[in-house]
Design a protein around this motif. Structure first.
Motif, mmCIF file in Angstrom:
data_model
loop_
_atom_site.group_PDB
_atom_site.id
_atom_site.type_symbol
_atom_site.label_atom_id
_atom_site.label_comp_id
_atom_site.label_asym_id
_atom_site.label_seq_id
_atom_site.Cartn_x
_atom_site.Cartn_y
_atom_site.Cartn_z
ATOM 1 N N ALA A 185 0.840 -1.199 0.000
ATOM 2 C CA ALA A 185 0.000 0.000 0.000
ATOM 3 C C ALA A 185 0.876 1.250 0.000
ATOM 4 N N ALA A 186 1.937 1.246 0.828
ATOM 5 C CA ALA A 186 2.811 2.427 0.922
ATOM 6 C C ALA A 186 3.521 2.679 -0.407
ATOM 7 N N ILE A 187 4.009 1.616 -1.024
ATOM 8 C CA ILE A 187 4.721 1.763 -2.303
ATOM 9 C C ILE A 187 3.784 2.313 -3.379
ATOM 10 N N GLN A 188 2.603 1.727 -3.445
ATOM 11 C CA GLN A 188 1.689 2.185 -4.499
ATOM 12 C C GLN A 188 1.276 3.632 -4.296
ATOM 13 N N LYS A 189 1.090 3.996 -3.038
ATOM 14 C CA LYS A 189 0.718 5.383 -2.753
ATOM 15 C C LYS A 189 1.832 6.338 -3.187
ATOM 16 N N ALA A 190 3.081 6.006 -2.802
ATOM 17 C CA ALA A 190 4.222 6.864 -3.143
ATOM 18 C C ALA A 190 4.379 6.975 -4.652
ATOM 19 N N LEU A 191 4.208 5.825 -5.340
ATOM 20 C CA LEU A 191 4.345 5.850 -6.799
ATOM 21 C C LEU A 191 3.282 6.722 -7.445
ATOM 22 N N ARG A 192 2.086 6.611 -6.897
ATOM 23 C CA ARG A 192 0.999 7.427 -7.473
ATOM 24 C C ARG A 192 1.284 8.911 -7.265
ATOM 25 N N ARG A 193 1.731 9.230 -6.034
ATOM 26 C CA ARG A 193 1.967 10.633 -5.710
ATOM 27 C C ARG A 193 3.050 11.221 -6.602
ATOM 28 N N HIS A 194 4.042 10.402 -6.944
ATOM 29 C CA HIS A 194 5.157 10.913 -7.737
ATOM 30 C C HIS A 194 5.073 10.490 -9.194
ATOM 31 N N ARG A 195 3.871 10.198 -9.638
ATOM 32 C CA ARG A 195 3.639 9.819 -11.038
ATOM 33 C C ARG A 195 4.659 8.792 -11.527
ATOM 34 N N ASN A 196 4.891 7.816 -10.711
ATOM 35 C CA ASN A 196 5.764 6.690 -11.054
ATOM 36 C C ASN A 196 7.249 7.055 -11.212
ATOM 37 N N ARG A 197 7.634 8.210 -10.721
ATOM 38 C CA ARG A 197 9.068 8.528 -10.775
ATOM 39 C C ARG A 197 9.746 7.796 -9.622
ATOM 40 N N LEU A 198 10.520 6.782 -9.964
ATOM 41 C CA LEU A 198 11.069 5.888 -8.946
ATOM 42 C C LEU A 198 11.996 6.602 -7.968
ATOM 43 N N ASN A 199 12.837 7.497 -8.484
ATOM 44 C CA ASN A 199 13.783 8.187 -7.600
ATOM 45 C C ASN A 199 13.055 8.919 -6.495
ATOM 46 N N ASP A 200 12.027 9.708 -6.899
ATOM 47 C CA ASP A 200 11.291 10.506 -5.912
ATOM 48 C C ASP A 200 10.527 9.617 -4.939
ATOM 49 N N ALA A 201 9.897 8.590 -5.484
ATOM 50 C CA ALA A 201 9.126 7.693 -4.628
ATOM 51 C C ALA A 201 10.052 7.022 -3.619
ATOM 52 N N ALA A 202 11.235 6.578 -4.086
ATOM 53 C CA ALA A 202 12.185 5.892 -3.198
ATOM 54 C C ALA A 202 12.648 6.833 -2.098
ATOM 55 N N GLN A 203 12.911 8.074 -2.494
ATOM 56 C CA GLN A 203 13.382 9.048 -1.513
ATOM 57 C C GLN A 203 12.317 9.238 -0.426
ATOM 58 N N GLU A 204 11.086 9.390 -0.876
ATOM 59 C CA GLU A 204 10.008 9.585 0.092
ATOM 60 C C GLU A 204 9.880 8.378 1.032
ATOM 61 N N LEU A 205 10.069 7.188 0.472
ATOM 62 C CA LEU A 205 9.921 5.966 1.271
ATOM 63 C C LEU A 205 11.148 5.690 2.135
ATOM 64 N N GLY A 206 12.205 6.482 1.896
ATOM 65 C CA GLY A 206 13.410 6.314 2.710
ATOM 66 C C GLY A 206 14.207 5.086 2.334
ATOM 67 N N ILE A 207 14.133 4.701 1.070
ATOM 68 C CA ILE A 207 14.914 3.549 0.603
ATOM 69 C C ILE A 207 15.603 3.922 -0.703
ATOM 70 N N SER A 208 16.512 3.067 -1.129
ATOM 71 C CA SER A 208 17.210 3.361 -2.387
ATOM 72 C C SER A 208 16.332 2.959 -3.570
ATOM 73 N N ARG A 209 16.697 3.493 -4.741
ATOM 74 C CA ARG A 209 15.944 3.166 -5.952
ATOM 75 C C ARG A 209 16.008 1.664 -6.227
ATOM 76 N N VAL A 210 17.186 1.117 -5.963
ATOM 77 C CA VAL A 210 17.368 -0.320 -6.209
ATOM 78 C C VAL A 210 16.457 -1.141 -5.296
ATOM 79 N N THR A 211 16.436 -0.718 -4.027
ATOM 80 C CA THR A 211 15.576 -1.450 -3.082
ATOM 81 C C THR A 211 14.106 -1.345 -3.499
ATOM 82 N N LEU A 212 13.735 -0.124 -3.907
ATOM 83 C CA LEU A 212 12.335 0.052 -4.334
ATOM 84 C C LEU A 212 12.028 -0.862 -5.521
#
Ligand SMILES: Nc1ncnc2c1ncn2[C@@H]1O[C@H](COP(=O)(O)OP(=O)(O)OP(=O)(O)O)[C@@H](O)[C@H]1O
Ligand SMILES: [Mg+2]
Length: 451
Positions: free
Chosen positions: A401-428
């Motif tokens: 749920a958290a990942i999908q929310k972050a992705l939606r908020r950042h229009r699927n931009r992985l870097n931004d979503a990862a930053q918000e989630l506090g993880i690396s792009r690779v981890t995301l």
């Protein structure tokens, strides 16, 4: 068969006195017979258990008569046979097809008595609930046992019966059962739904008419009351009977005579009246919508149909009964109900009672995608408590749920979503793989679940 009524039929060419004495000592009433025809005649009391003593020397020619005897319903048989007989197909078939158990001679009397006890338990278990009318009324709850006793009581009189109960509880079934159990069973059971007939037609439906009584009355026609002569008249939804029809019905109940429309010749009619309604008739009487004098005439004996939610384990019993009935309508073989479905069956309120249960089970049989019917198939999802989940499953759900929310908020931009989630792009990216979410952003800028 009550446990205190332990009757045992002993079909043998030569009775074993010792065995007989032993069974008598164990509380059995023994009836010894030497021929199959005698067995059928001598044992009227049903259900029963029987000992089929093949080892006492029944000839092959007698086996068809024996089979006829075993075919009699409501019994449970235990066979005694010699080892030699049990090797013969004819004997084997007879035992396999009709007996609950068999013992190869010479066994102890105690072993026979134990087998008879077991057979007795099976017979009791198989005893069907009272078969009332054409349909069997399923139920063994206290509420239904009470109803069955009441049906039996009112069946032996001809006094009018009034049946109340919520819709779909089995009022019509009860009325038919009373008729079937009464001395009128060989005469008609005529049902009329007072709520379904237009007011203007109630009179002609009930009393019939003479030719020319009104425009369109091309020939004489008997009414429902007359056609129920010597039988039972079931007035369903009596609460909907219009006021003027209430007056004429009262007259008929008082006088036992009717007049067809267009005639002034009274006709004597002998009917037993059963009426039913799902509306609160006492309230209708208080409000003046139903004549109290008519109500008192109709309601000499009263039966209250219990709602399904008050029938405890009968709910499950009925559901299984209906599954059995409609099983063949589904495209796949359904083996039963899931535990969630059973839970939902008990939690739900059943405003439409047995009729609703029938409809839900029938629909579920057709719609089910698995081998068991689930609460979803019954459309009772919210009545089943969700299956307990493990902590790992709970974490997965929250993570997704958290990942999908972050992705939606950042229009699927992985870097931004990862930053918000506090993880690396690779981890995301790895988690998205784990959560079955695919990165298709390079193709169409969109992310979709894989499934
Ligand atoms: N105890 C029962 N066992 C098996 N089937 C039952 C039982 N009770 C009711 N049914 C079935 O449920 C359906 C509804 O029963 P019935 O028509 O007798 O109810 P009702 O009380 O007259 O309903 P309504 O108020 O809607 O007229 C019927 O198909 C009937 O065969
Ligand atoms: Mg009805």
């Amino acid at each position: 068969m009550d446990s205190h009524q332990r009757s045992c039929l002993y079909l043998t060419r030569k009775a074993d006195d010792f065995l007989q004495q032993l069974l008598i000592a164990r509380g059995w009433t023994m009836t010894v017979v030497n021929a199959p025809a005698e067995a059928i005649k001598s044992f009227k009391k049903r259900p029963y258990v029987g000992i089929l003593d093949l080892s006492s020397g029944f000839a092959r020619e007698q086996l068809s008569a024996v089979e006829h005897c075993l075919l009699q319903p409501d019994g449970g048989w235990v066979a005694l046979a010699s080892a030699e007989q049990m090797r013969e197909p004819l004997f084997r078939r007879l035992v396999a097809k009709y007996c609950l158990d068999y013992l190869v001679t010479r066994v102890s009397g105690d072993a026979v008595a134990d087998a008879i006890d077991r057979a007795h338990r099976m017979v009791v278990l198989n005893q069907s609930p009272p078969s009332l009318g054409t349909d069997t009324m399923v139920g063994s709850s206290d509420a239904m046992e009470h109803l069955f006793r009441n049906i039996a009581k009112v069946s032996s009189t001809t006094a009018p019966v009034f049946i109340s109960g919520e819709s779909g509880t089995g009022k019509e079934l009860t009325a038919a059962a009373i008729h079937q159990n009464s001395g009128r069973r060989d005469h008609p059971f005529v049902a009329i739904n007072c709520g379904a007939i237009p007011h203007a037609l109630v009179q002609s439906e009930l009393y019939g008419y003479e030719r020319g009584a009104f425009t369109g009355a091309h020939e004489r026609r008997a009414g429902k009351i007359e056609s129920a002569h010597k039988g039972t008249l079931f007035l369903d939804e009596i609460g909907d009977l219009p006021m003027d029809s209430q007056a004429s019905l009262l007259r008929f109940l008082q006088e036992g005579q009717i007049e067809r429309l267009g005639s002034s010749t009274p006709i004597n009619v002998d009917v037993r009246v059963i009426s039913a309604t799902h509306v609160d008739i006492d309230a209708a009487v208080r409000a003046g919508r139903f004549r109290s004098d008519l109500f008192h005439r109709l309601c000499v004996l009263r039966i209250d149909e219990p709602p399904l939610r008050a029938r405890g384990r009968d709910i499950e019993l009925l559901a299984n009964h209906m599954l059995e009935r409609f099983r063949d309508e589904g495209s796949r073989r359904i083996s039963g109900f899931s535990s969630g479905a059973i839970e939902a069956l008990y939690n739900y309120d059943w405003p439409g009672n047995v009729r609703e249960l029938i409809n839900r089970v029938r629909r579920a049989v057709v719609m089910a995608e698995g081998r068991v019917i689930t609460a979803d198939d019954l459309e009772l999802t919210q009545w089943a408590t969700p299956r307990p989940i493990t902590l790992a499953e709970a974490r997965d759900v929250a993570e997704q749920a958290a990942i999908q929310k972050a992705l939606r908020r950042h229009r699927n931009r992985l870097n931004d979503a990862a930053q918000e989630l506090g993880i690396s792009r690779v981890t995301l990216y790895r988690l998205m793989g784990g959560q079955r979410i695919r990165d298709t952003s390079s193709a169409d800028g969109d992310l979709r679940p894989v499934a």
